[in-house]
Structure formats: C-alpha cells, structure tokens
Write a protein that holds these residues in place. Structure first.
Motif, PDB file in Angstrom:
ATOM      1  N   LYS A   1     -96.032  40.086 -57.700  1.00  0.00           N
ATOM      2  CA  LYS A   1     -96.603  41.282 -57.626  1.00  0.00           C
ATOM      3  C   LYS A   1     -97.680  41.268 -56.230  1.00  0.00           C
ATOM      4  O   LYS A   1     -98.070  42.079 -55.414  1.00  0.00           O
TER       5      LYS A   1
ATOM      6  N   GLN B   1     -97.281  43.266 -52.941  1.00  0.00           N
ATOM      7  CA  GLN B   1     -98.326  44.118 -52.507  1.00  0.00           C
ATOM      8  C   GLN B   1     -98.769  43.827 -50.900  1.00  0.00           C
ATOM      9  O   GLN B   1     -98.948  44.650 -50.216  1.00  0.00           O
TER      10      GLN B   1
ATOM     11  N   PHE C   1     -98.358  52.329 -53.545  1.00  0.00           N
ATOM     12  CA  PHE C   1     -97.448  51.504 -54.245  1.00  0.00           C
ATOM     13  C   PHE C   1     -97.359  51.780 -55.609  1.00  0.00           C
ATOM     14  O   PHE C   1     -98.191  51.908 -56.294  1.00  0.00           O
TER      15      PHE C   1
ATOM     16  N   TRP D   1    -105.940  48.419 -53.313  1.00  0.00           N
ATOM     17  CA  TRP D   1    -105.389  47.206 -53.262  1.00  0.00           C
ATOM     18  C   TRP D   1    -106.613  46.383 -52.514  1.00  0.00           C
ATOM     19  O   TRP D   1    -106.889  45.046 -52.866  1.00  0.00           O
TER      20      TRP D   1
END
Length: 203
Positions: A111, A115, A127, A176
């Motif tokens: 992941k 990302q 996302f 993020w």
C-alpha cells in the motif's frame, strides 16, 4: 527499462504470461479469493486469461494491475489501481495476497508503494478502496494504512447471485502527504522506468 516500484522487502512490476503458474499456486486457495467475484483458480488457463487481458486494460486506461514480488520468497499476489478518472484525479486500489504472506507486513508495504505510485507518479488527488463489511481483516488493513471509512454502498458488489454491501474508504493527497505510512517508507522506495502514460494526470 520496464516499470517497477521497489520497497525494502517487496517490488511491484508489470505481470507477464510467465507468471501464470505462480498465480495459479497463490490463488488456488479458496480463502484467498473468498471475497471476490472470481476464483479460486483451478487450472492454469484461468490466470493465463487474466494475464492476456492486462495489456489492453493498461492501453485503455482501465486498470493497472501489478505483481507483488517478495525479494526473498518470490511472487506474493496482485495489487493495483482501477476505476480511474484521470480528469478527477482519482483511483481505487485492490489487492490479494497468497495466504503465506498474510500478516507479514507485505500488504502494508504494497500500500505504501501504491500510494507513492498514485500520488507521486500519477498525480492523483484521491486514493480509494472497498471492503466487505463482514471482512474485518481487510477493513482493519485499510484503516491501518491511512484510509478513512466514508460510508457503506448498499448492494454495490455482485457476488454470484447476491448483491453485497461494501465499505468505501478514501485517502486524499493532503492526508497522504502527512501520513505515518508515507513517513515510514520515506527514502526507501525506488522506481524503474515510467508508469504507463494513460494513467498520468496532466500536471
């Protein structure tokens, strides 16, 4: 140079027809494909059909599936991005791993790589992901890599003759950028080549 992302213990690369036997081995376990609308694999012709369709899906910008390869133990499963809207700069991730890789940290690292791909290389703003509300393992894993639970889509996923509810999750770029997962893998991700241009948002 073929496109690939590399982390400390895992790499993501474009699958090839030579990967069919390994995918058969990994996805012949009914528990691996329990929550999907396909599988388990029972014959190598099935992963071969899956692999044969990937080049066109990449060309058309539908889906970017990648083979997760553990640096020590070899192929681990498939992870990737789909439901692209390059205009709206959003996509959804999906992942499955062979049972030997459950609980090993491989999903978490995959992941982080996905990302990085979505936000850093493709220019995405959002996302997303889904899970079955009954699938607590998947739900906890998505929350653990920074995605937020945003609600439930009723009757969203056809599974055999049933229409199942799904959890919907999302991670925005600004979340993020300050996420613990990004910080954990900062400086540990390298990239070979360039992603398929169909998926890259105009910068």
């Amino acid at each position: 140079m073929p496109f690939a992302l590399h982390g400390p213990t895992l790499s993501l690369r474009i699958p090839t027809e030579d990967d069919a036997e390994e995918l058969l081995r990994l996805a012949s376990d009914p528990e691996v494909t329990r929550w999907f609308s396909w599988g388990p694999y029972t014959d190598v012709a099935q992963p071969r059909r899956f692999l044969a369709g990937l080049p066109e899906e990449r060309l058309l910008g539908f889906k970017l599936d990648l083979l997760a390869v553990h640096h020590e133990h070899g192929p681990a499963g498939i992870t990737g991005l789909y439901e692209f809207s390059v205009r709206d700069r959003r996509c959804v991730c999906g992942t499955w791993f062979g049972r030997d890789f459950w609980g090993t940290g491989a999903n978490r690292e995959s992941k982080a790589l996905l990302q990085h791909l979505a936000f850093e290389l493709l220019g995405m703003q959002r996302f997303g992901s889904y899970s079955n509300p009954v699938n607590e393992r998947s739900t906890k894993a998505l929350l653990g890599v920074g995605l937020r639970h945003e609600g439930i889509l009723r009757g969203y996923h056809r599974h055999g003759d049933d229409f199942l509810d799904v959890n919907i999750f999302g991670l925005l770029r600004e979340q993020w950028e300050r996420s613990p997962l990004r910080a954990e893998f900062a400086g540990a991700i390298t990239v070979d080549g360039s992603p398929p241009p169909t998926f890259v948002a105009d910068q």
